[in-house]
Write a protein that holds these residues in place. Structure first.
Motif, PDB file in Angstrom:
ATOM      1  N   LEU A  72     -14.572  32.289 -85.448  1.00 41.15           N
ATOM      2  CA  LEU A  72     -15.302  31.378 -84.339  1.00 41.15           C
ATOM      3  C   LEU A  72     -14.878  29.873 -84.253  1.00 41.15           C
ATOM      4  N   PHE A  73     -14.309  29.286 -85.491  1.00 36.33           N
ATOM      5  CA  PHE A  73     -13.847  28.023 -85.189  1.00 36.33           C
ATOM      6  C   PHE A  73     -12.484  27.649 -84.395  1.00 36.33           C
ATOM      7  N   ALA A  74     -11.666  28.678 -84.788  1.00 31.91           N
ATOM      8  CA  ALA A  74     -10.465  28.729 -83.982  1.00 31.91           C
ATOM      9  C   ALA A  74     -10.784  28.875 -82.655  1.00 31.91           C
ATOM     10  N   ALA A  75     -11.743  29.663 -82.254  1.00 31.38           N
ATOM     11  CA  ALA A  75     -12.227  29.671 -80.764  1.00 31.38           C
ATOM     12  C   ALA A  75     -12.675  28.295 -80.186  1.00 31.38           C
ATOM     13  N   LYS A  76     -13.461  27.737 -80.975  1.00 30.75           N
ATOM     14  CA  LYS A  76     -14.221  26.433 -80.516  1.00 30.75           C
ATOM     15  C   LYS A  76     -12.948  25.662 -80.465  1.00 30.75           C
ATOM     16  N   LEU A  77     -12.014  25.651 -81.191  1.00 39.54           N
ATOM     17  CA  LEU A  77     -10.803  24.630 -81.006  1.00 39.54           C
ATOM     18  C   LEU A  77      -9.967  24.794 -79.622  1.00 39.54           C
ATOM     19  N   VAL A  78      -9.871  26.122 -79.396  1.00 38.11           N
ATOM     20  CA  VAL A  78      -9.242  26.553 -78.114  1.00 38.11           C
ATOM     21  C   VAL A  78      -9.922  25.946 -76.933  1.00 38.11           C
ATOM     22  N   GLY A  79     -11.443  26.300 -76.961  1.00 43.27           N
ATOM     23  CA  GLY A  79     -12.222  25.896 -75.827  1.00 43.27           C
ATOM     24  C   GLY A  79     -11.932  24.197 -75.682  1.00 43.27           C
ATOM     25  N   ILE A  80     -12.210  23.500 -76.895  1.00 40.70           N
ATOM     26  CA  ILE A  80     -12.094  22.121 -76.985  1.00 40.70           C
ATOM     27  C   ILE A  80     -10.816  21.681 -76.090  1.00 40.70           C
ATOM     28  N   ILE A  81      -9.527  22.252 -76.782  1.00 38.23           N
ATOM     29  CA  ILE A  81      -8.323  21.801 -75.979  1.00 38.23           C
ATOM     30  C   ILE A  81      -8.174  22.105 -74.584  1.00 38.23           C
ATOM     31  N   VAL A  82      -8.655  23.118 -74.283  1.00 38.55           N
ATOM     32  CA  VAL A  82      -8.648  23.548 -72.674  1.00 38.55           C
ATOM     33  C   VAL A  82      -9.504  22.399 -72.004  1.00 38.55           C
ATOM     34  N   GLY A  83     -10.548  22.263 -72.443  1.00 40.80           N
ATOM     35  CA  GLY A  83     -11.610  21.101 -71.800  1.00 40.80           C
ATOM     36  C   GLY A  83     -11.000  19.897 -71.792  1.00 40.80           C
ATOM     37  N   ALA A  84     -10.328  19.491 -72.968  1.00 39.05           N
ATOM     38  CA  ALA A  84      -9.989  17.967 -73.094  1.00 39.05           C
ATOM     39  C   ALA A  84      -8.802  17.755 -72.078  1.00 39.05           C
ATOM     40  N   ILE A  85      -7.913  18.752 -71.658  1.00 41.98           N
ATOM     41  CA  ILE A  85      -6.859  18.551 -70.661  1.00 41.98           C
ATOM     42  C   ILE A  85      -7.591  18.251 -69.359  1.00 41.98           C
ATOM     43  N   LEU A  86      -8.351  19.250 -68.983  1.00 43.09           N
ATOM     44  CA  LEU A  86      -9.232  18.965 -67.774  1.00 43.09           C
ATOM     45  C   LEU A  86     -10.011  17.805 -67.612  1.00 43.09           C
ATOM     46  N   ASN A  87     -10.721  17.465 -68.718  1.00 41.43           N
ATOM     47  CA  ASN A  87     -11.724  16.354 -68.560  1.00 41.43           C
ATOM     48  C   ASN A  87     -11.166  15.121 -68.437  1.00 41.43           C
ATOM     49  N   PHE A  88      -9.627  14.831 -68.708  1.00 46.54           N
ATOM     50  CA  PHE A  88      -9.379  13.640 -68.417  1.00 46.54           C
ATOM     51  C   PHE A  88      -9.447  13.388 -67.016  1.00 46.54           C
ATOM     52  N   PHE A  89      -9.193  14.191 -66.126  1.00 44.60           N
ATOM     53  CA  PHE A  89      -9.209  13.934 -64.578  1.00 44.60           C
ATOM     54  C   PHE A  89     -10.840  13.470 -64.233  1.00 44.60           C
ATOM     55  N   ALA A  90     -11.781  14.492 -64.876  1.00 41.09           N
ATOM     56  CA  ALA A  90     -13.179  14.625 -64.500  1.00 41.09           C
ATOM     57  C   ALA A  90     -13.395  12.996 -64.979  1.00 41.09           C
TER      58      ALA A  90
END
Length: 133
Positions: free
Chosen positions: A105-123
């Motif tokens: 569960l916690f590794a999955a949460k981290l994967v989601g956060i990392i992917v989101g962070a990269i895309l979120n800079f532009f947003a």
């Protein structure tokens, strides 16, 4: 002229990364506390994201990106929250839902956060500065 307007994109990216690290800690701490209190993982994910997005907007809109003369706090926050919900909440929710059998569960949460962070800079740049590049 606004001093922040002269700040290069690389400096904004560095500041965004610092805010993102703090944001990640806030998100993970809230998520972990709620999971420990027996909240369902997706509910804990949503609430952790909500706390973190408020912090992120407050800091990024004052320290990372420059506000234009026509900056509208409510409109900018709405754009920030909507784009963030699609990107970061979407990526972390998908990860929390699909990845735990493979990663935990916690590794999955981290994967989601990392992917989101990269895309979120532009947003974030779009919602606060009204531009992407």
């Amino acid at each position: 002229m606004n001093r922040q307007a002269d700040r290069p994109v690389t400096k904004k990216l560095g500041r965004f990364a610092i805010v993102g690290l703090l944001n990640t800690l806030i998100d993970l701490a809230t998520f972990s506390a709620l999971v420990a209190l027996s909240f369902p993982a997706l509910v804990a994910n949503f609430l952790g994201w909500g706390v973190a997005v408020i912090f992120s907007f407050a800091v990024n809109s004052r320290w990372t990106f420059e506000r234009g003369e026509r900056f509208n706090l409510h409109k900018a926050f709405a754009k920030f929250a909507v784009s963030g919900s699609i990107i970061s909440l979407g990526s972390s929710s998908l990860a929390v839902y699909f990845l735990p059998p493979l990663t935990g569960l916690f590794a999955a949460k981290l994967v989601g956060i990392i992917v989101g962070a990269i895309l979120n800079f532009f947003a974030a740049r779009w919602s606060i500065e009204n531009r992407i590049i």
